[in-house]
Design a protein around this motif. Structure first.
Motif, PDB file in Angstrom:
ATOM      1  N   LEU A  51       7.597   6.108 -11.529  1.00 41.54           N
ATOM      2  CA  LEU A  51       6.386   5.966 -10.717  1.00 41.54           C
ATOM      3  C   LEU A  51       6.182   7.136  -9.768  1.00 41.54           C
ATOM      4  CD1 LEU A  51       6.743   2.181  -9.896  1.00 41.54           C
ATOM      5  CD2 LEU A  51       4.831   3.208 -11.155  1.00 41.54           C
ATOM      6  N   GLY A  52       7.165   7.998  -9.657  1.00 40.08           N
ATOM      7  CA  GLY A  52       7.051   9.164  -8.790  1.00 40.08           C
ATOM      8  C   GLY A  52       7.843   9.072  -7.502  1.00 40.08           C
ATOM      9  N   MET A  53       8.636   7.999  -7.346  1.00 43.10           N
ATOM     10  CA  MET A  53       9.459   7.875  -6.145  1.00 43.10           C
ATOM     11  C   MET A  53      10.681   8.782  -6.236  1.00 43.10           C
ATOM     12  SD  MET A  53       9.572   3.761  -5.480  1.00 43.10           S
ATOM     13  CE  MET A  53       8.085   2.745  -5.551  1.00 43.10           C
ATOM     14  N   THR A  54      11.199   9.183  -5.090  1.00 44.11           N
ATOM     15  CA  THR A  54      12.510   9.803  -5.007  1.00 44.11           C
ATOM     16  C   THR A  54      13.547   8.694  -5.029  1.00 44.11           C
ATOM     17  OG1 THR A  54      11.644  11.667  -3.723  1.00 44.11           O
ATOM     18  CG2 THR A  54      14.014  11.262  -3.577  1.00 44.11           C
ATOM     19  N   THR A  55      14.692   8.944  -5.633  1.00 45.37           N
ATOM     20  CA  THR A  55      15.706   7.900  -5.767  1.00 45.37           C
ATOM     21  C   THR A  55      17.050   8.357  -5.209  1.00 45.37           C
ATOM     22  OG1 THR A  55      16.308   8.627  -7.994  1.00 45.37           O
ATOM     23  CG2 THR A  55      14.589   6.935  -7.813  1.00 45.37           C
ATOM     24  N   GLY A  76       0.806  -1.212   0.000  1.00 46.43           N
ATOM     25  CA  GLY A  76       0.000   0.000   0.000  1.00 46.43           C
ATOM     26  C   GLY A  76       0.840   1.264   0.000  1.00 46.43           C
ATOM     27  N   LEU A  77       1.873   1.309  -0.838  1.00 49.29           N
ATOM     28  CA  LEU A  77       2.791   2.439  -0.846  1.00 49.29           C
ATOM     29  C   LEU A  77       2.270   3.594  -1.691  1.00 49.29           C
ATOM     30  CD1 LEU A  77       6.230   0.637  -1.306  1.00 49.29           C
ATOM     31  CD2 LEU A  77       4.898   0.983   0.779  1.00 49.29           C
ATOM     32  N   ASP A  78       2.613   4.794  -1.283  1.00 48.74           N
ATOM     33  CA  ASP A  78       2.387   5.987  -2.083  1.00 48.74           C
ATOM     34  C   ASP A  78       3.730   6.380  -2.681  1.00 48.74           C
ATOM     35  OD1 ASP A  78       1.912   8.438  -3.203  1.00 48.74           O
ATOM     36  OD2 ASP A  78       1.245   9.413  -1.351  1.00 48.74           O
ATOM     37  N   PRO A  79       3.927   6.221  -3.985  1.00 47.90           N
ATOM     38  CA  PRO A  79       5.227   6.538  -4.581  1.00 47.90           C
ATOM     39  C   PRO A  79       5.708   7.954  -4.271  1.00 47.90           C
ATOM     40  CG  PRO A  79       3.892   5.324  -6.150  1.00 47.90           C
ATOM     41  CD  PRO A  79       2.987   5.659  -4.987  1.00 47.90           C
ATOM     42  N   ALA A  80       4.777   8.888  -4.143  1.00 48.60           N
ATOM     43  CA  ALA A  80       5.161  10.283  -3.911  1.00 48.60           C
ATOM     44  C   ALA A  80       5.845  10.489  -2.570  1.00 48.60           C
ATOM     45  CB  ALA A  80       3.935  11.183  -4.018  1.00 48.60           C
ATOM     46  N   THR A  81       5.628   9.569  -1.627  1.00 47.99           N
ATOM     47  CA  THR A  81       6.247   9.697  -0.308  1.00 47.99           C
ATOM     48  C   THR A  81       7.200   8.522  -0.028  1.00 47.99           C
ATOM     49  OG1 THR A  81       4.355   8.595   0.740  1.00 47.99           O
ATOM     50  CG2 THR A  81       4.315  11.004   0.639  1.00 47.99           C
ATOM     51  N   THR A  82       7.720   7.933  -1.113  1.00 46.61           N
ATOM     52  CA  THR A  82       8.631   6.788  -1.007  1.00 46.61           C
ATOM     53  C   THR A  82       9.985   7.149  -1.603  1.00 46.61           C
ATOM     54  OG1 THR A  82       6.828   5.180  -1.141  1.00 46.61           O
ATOM     55  CG2 THR A  82       9.023   4.393  -1.704  1.00 46.61           C
ATOM     56  N   ILE A  83      11.056   6.716  -0.943  1.00 46.36           N
ATOM     57  CA  ILE A  83      12.407   6.868  -1.494  1.00 46.36           C
ATOM     58  C   ILE A  83      12.993   5.481  -1.687  1.00 46.36           C
ATOM     59  CG2 ILE A  83      13.353   7.207   0.852  1.00 46.36           C
ATOM     60  CD1 ILE A  83      15.613   8.875  -0.502  1.00 46.36           C
ATOM     61  N   MET A  84      13.632   5.273  -2.825  1.00 44.77           N
ATOM     62  CA  MET A  84      14.267   3.993  -3.129  1.00 44.77           C
ATOM     63  C   MET A  84      15.771   4.186  -3.177  1.00 44.77           C
ATOM     64  SD  MET A  84      13.459   1.272  -6.137  1.00 44.77           S
ATOM     65  CE  MET A  84      14.550  -0.129  -6.442  1.00 44.77           C
ATOM     66  N   VAL A  85      16.501   3.312  -2.474  1.00 40.92           N
ATOM     67  CA  VAL A  85      17.950   3.404  -2.336  1.00 40.92           C
ATOM     68  C   VAL A  85      18.571   2.185  -3.008  1.00 40.92           C
ATOM     69  CG1 VAL A  85      19.848   3.690  -0.708  1.00 40.92           C
ATOM     70  CG2 VAL A  85      17.553   4.534  -0.108  1.00 40.92           C
ATOM     71  N   GLU A  86      19.479   2.408  -3.940  1.00 39.88           N
ATOM     72  CA  GLU A  86      20.015   1.337  -4.800  1.00 39.88           C
ATOM     73  C   GLU A  86      21.456   1.622  -5.178  1.00 39.88           C
ATOM     74  OE1 GLU A  86      19.904  -1.263  -6.849  1.00 39.88           O
ATOM     75  OE2 GLU A  86      17.886  -2.097  -6.675  1.00 39.88           O
TER      76      GLU A  86
END
Length: 238
Positions: free
Chosen positions: A185-189, A163-173
């Motif tokens: 998708l609108g995530m911060t990276t 149930g994630l909201d991409p706008a308030t999600t950060i992905m670390v890679e």
């Protein structure tokens, strides 16, 4: 090298962390063990010499996103057998990281491991680092139906499952190509850059536009991010 920032690092409700060469530094060289095991598995499966097995392994990685997916599609292997074999490695090369643990404890919101590896391997890594309890879940390759990053379907599945909201999600890679679908998708990276892992130097190692933040040290970046949030005790990285 100075960190790159193209988007304000504001508050996040969810933090998605890749595992290998992200939550621990590439200098630990843990993935080199996995690489050798993958080469051995392919050589044994197809009767190939090491050099040819290595070439095919990388071909499958670039074509399918993971060597596993290529072997499944091209040779109908059992993914459980492959994962058990390639993750049978020495995790003791990793040491506990109390600094990272302290930083993760202070990050607001949910924290999820999003990996193309197995849960068994992820737990072994997290336990060695001493940070297992900071994560709500491990979304591994099996949870993604063996559809690997960067294929968009596994990102859609992850979002729906938690149930994630991409706008308030950060992905670390550590792999920039895995950040492209997240950004779309609108995530911060956040790209954790390294020059030791072969996948990290694709495209000349240049950060892509969809890498909103780039760092050479995850702990330093997290400490800096926390320093710009609400008042809190100072972070010591010594």
């Amino acid at each position: 090298m100075e960190d790159k920032m193209t988007r304000p690092a504001e508050g996040f409700e969810t933090w998605l962390f890749d595992l290998d060469n992200t939550l621990y530094p590439a200098s630990a060289d843990l993935f080199a063990q996995i690489d050798l095991r993958m080469k051995a598995y392919i050589g044994r499966l197809l009767g190939l010499p090491p050099e040819e097995a290595f070439r095919l392994q990388k071909h499958y990685y670039h074509t399918y996103g993971t060597s596993l997916r290529g072997l499944m599609d091209e040779h109908a292997i059992d993914p459980a057998d492959f994962l058990a074999f390639v993750h049978d490695i020495d995790h003791t090369v990793l040491a506990a990281d109390p600094v990272l643990g302290g930083l993760l404890a202070r990050l607001p919101g949910r924290k999820i491991v999003f990996t193309n590896g197995s849960t068994r391997h992820a737990l072994a890594v997290l336990d060695r680092l001493g940070i297992t309890d900071h994560f709500e879940a491990i979304h591994d390759i099996a949870a993604s139906g063996f559809i690997p990053k960067p294929q968009p379907a596994c990102y859609d599945d992850l979002i729906a499952r938690y149930g994630l909201d991409p706008a308030t999600t950060i992905m670390v890679e550590d792999s920039h190509k895995n950040l492209q679908p997240a950004a779309a998708l609108g995530m911060t990276t956040l790209l954790v850059r390294n020059t030791l892992h072969w996948a990290a130097v694709e495209d000349g190692g240049a950060p892509m536009a969809y890498c909103h933040h780039v760092t050479d040290d995850l702990r330093i970046w997290l400490a800096d991010w926390l320093a710009h949030q609400a008042p809190h005790p100072e972070v010591c990285l010594d």
